[in-house]
Design a protein around this motif. Structure first.
Motif, PDB file in Angstrom:
ATOM      1  N   HIS A  17     -43.323  -3.344 -24.950  1.00 15.66           N
ATOM      2  CA  HIS A  17     -44.190  -4.486 -24.664  1.00 15.66           C
ATOM      3  C   HIS A  17     -43.922  -5.700 -25.538  1.00 15.66           C
ATOM      4  CE1 HIS A  17     -46.790  -1.901 -22.144  1.00 15.66           C
ATOM      5  NE2 HIS A  17     -46.533  -0.978 -23.056  1.00 15.66           N
ATOM      6  N   VAL A  18     -43.295  -5.519 -26.694  1.00 15.45           N
ATOM      7  CA  VAL A  18     -43.058  -6.631 -27.616  1.00 15.45           C
ATOM      8  C   VAL A  18     -41.570  -6.753 -27.903  1.00 15.45           C
ATOM      9  CG1 VAL A  18     -45.344  -6.313 -28.664  1.00 15.45           C
ATOM     10  CG2 VAL A  18     -43.325  -5.287 -29.740  1.00 15.45           C
ATOM     11  N   GLN A  45     -41.408 -13.946 -31.224  1.00 17.02           N
ATOM     12  CA  GLN A  45     -42.170 -12.870 -30.602  1.00 17.02           C
ATOM     13  C   GLN A  45     -42.870 -13.376 -29.342  1.00 17.02           C
ATOM     14  OE1 GLN A  45     -42.977  -9.749 -29.550  1.00 17.02           O
ATOM     15  NE2 GLN A  45     -42.579  -9.297 -31.736  1.00 17.02           N
ATOM     16  N   ARG A  46     -43.213 -12.475 -28.465  1.00 13.96           N
ATOM     17  CA  ARG A  46     -44.063 -12.834 -27.317  1.00 13.96           C
ATOM     18  C   ARG A  46     -45.315 -13.546 -27.821  1.00 13.96           C
ATOM     19  NH1 ARG A  46     -45.044  -8.449 -22.641  1.00 13.96           N
ATOM     20  NH2 ARG A  46     -46.042 -10.322 -21.799  1.00 13.96           N
ATOM     21  N   THR A  47     -45.713 -14.574 -27.174  1.00 12.48           N
ATOM     22  CA  THR A  47     -46.855 -15.441 -27.501  1.00 12.48           C
ATOM     23  C   THR A  47     -46.620 -16.281 -28.742  1.00 12.48           C
ATOM     24  OG1 THR A  47     -48.236 -13.958 -28.886  1.00 12.48           O
ATOM     25  CG2 THR A  47     -48.390 -13.695 -26.487  1.00 12.48           C
ATOM     26  N   ALA A  52     -48.898 -10.533 -31.340  1.00 12.24           N
ATOM     27  CA  ALA A  52     -48.744  -9.706 -30.137  1.00 12.24           C
ATOM     28  C   ALA A  52     -48.631  -8.228 -30.485  1.00 12.24           C
ATOM     29  CB  ALA A  52     -47.520 -10.160 -29.351  1.00 12.24           C
TER      30      ALA A  52
END
Length: 321
Positions: A17-18, A45-47, A52
């Motif tokens: 997911h990350v 990173q995501r976001t 996250a």
């Protein structure tokens, strides 16, 4: 205390997911600081920040009843974005409480992800509202007072230990808001690279951890820093316990130097960072001076969620342009 077992379990849980963000040697920062510098680029990173990781770890640990109730979080920006985006990806309804001083971009991103955003006049009142919403039945995803969240943030330290290699680092500098990131990283490094020192950094007017260390435990602190993503009204007993046991020292730098650090990261490291990461550079200078010859410094570049307008405004305010 969080240990390597919990952090490794979190790493396995969130892996799909990350992003496993890059850990890179920075020739530009090495030249600027005069010591070898390695950067962990969590702003990729995501976001746009490390948040996250902890948000995802917590969301994936919830029971069906907790998921069905919906989740709620308090945030100065990055935790709210992370929870909103990751909750949407996992089909969980999210409410995010933010102070009106939070960056406009953070509010917009949380709303765009589908979260219900509630605004308050400050961080103190934001924490009060989120407590009330939790008591009304929503599932709290606390930004730092949660062992699952801390273990998720600790995966940053796990990756840093693995990717930087044995002997590559003597000291790692980590920003502190409520202390979840540094608690997790310090726990990971204590297990995987026990000879590496961990240093924290706060900005003046967002001194929750240094205030706690002086008082011998968490205490409320007045907030005046422009760095809203570091502006926790107090740390938790959980994060305090980790920092007091595992962190060398918490350094405090002025907002002006944090903004200058953003400009220096852009110029010398070619990365666009927010002031919560910009404050690493003035702190790293202090660490390099303290440690002296042989220092090899790691910087956890925690986030990049700021706009050119915001950064230019702060730079102009401090006469840095």
């Amino acid at each position: 205390m969080i240990g390597s077992k919990e952090i490794e379990a979190a790493a396995e849980r969130i892996a799909g997911h990350v992003v496993r963000t890059p850990t890179v040697a920075s020739p530009g920062l090495t030249a600027l600081l005069g010591v070898p510098v390695t950067a962990k680029l969590e702003l990729l990173q995501r976001t746009g920040s490390f948040k996250a990781r902890g948000a995802t770890a917590k969301l994936l640990s919830l029971s069906e009843a907790e998921r069905a109730a919906g989740v709620v979080a308090v945030s100065g920006g990055n935790h709210g974005i992370a929870l909103a985006v990751m909750a949407a990806a996992l089909d969980v309804k999210a409410t995010v409480v933010m102070p009106r001083t939070a960056p406009a971009r953070s509010l917009a991103l949380a709303e765009q992800a589908g979260a219900s955003v509630r605004l308050t006049n400050g961080m103190d009142s934001a924490f009060q509202l989120v407590t009330r919403l939790r008591d009304e039945g929503l599932t709290l995803v606390h930004p730092f007072d949660d062992p699952v969240v801390i273990a998720g943030q600790g995966t940053v330290g796990l990756e840093l230990a693995e990717d930087a290699g044995d002997g590559a680092l003597t000291d790692v500098v980590v920003s502190i808001g409520g202390g979840g990131l540094i608690a997790g990283i310090a726990a990971a490094l204590a297990a995987k690279r026990p000879g590496v020192r961990v240093w924290g950094v706060e900005t003046e007017g967002a001194e929750a951890m240094s205030g706690a260390l002086k008082a011998g435990g968490p205490v409320p602190v007045p907030l005046s820093s422009l760095v809203t993503t570091l502006s926790a009204p107090s740390v938790s007993q959980l994060t305090y316990d980790h920092v007091s046991a595992l962190v060398e020292e918490v350094l405090v730098v002025p907002d002006r130097e944090a903004v200058q650090g953003c400009l220096d990261l852009a110029e010398h490291a070619k990365v666009w960072a927010e002031p919560a990461a910009g404050c690493l550079l003035p702190a790293a200078r202090q660490v390099a001076a303290r440690v002296g010859d042989g220092a090899r410094i790691g910087l956890v570049v925690c986030g990049g969620n700021t706009t050119p307008r915001e950064l230019n405004g702060w730079a102009d305010q401090f006469g840095l342009l």
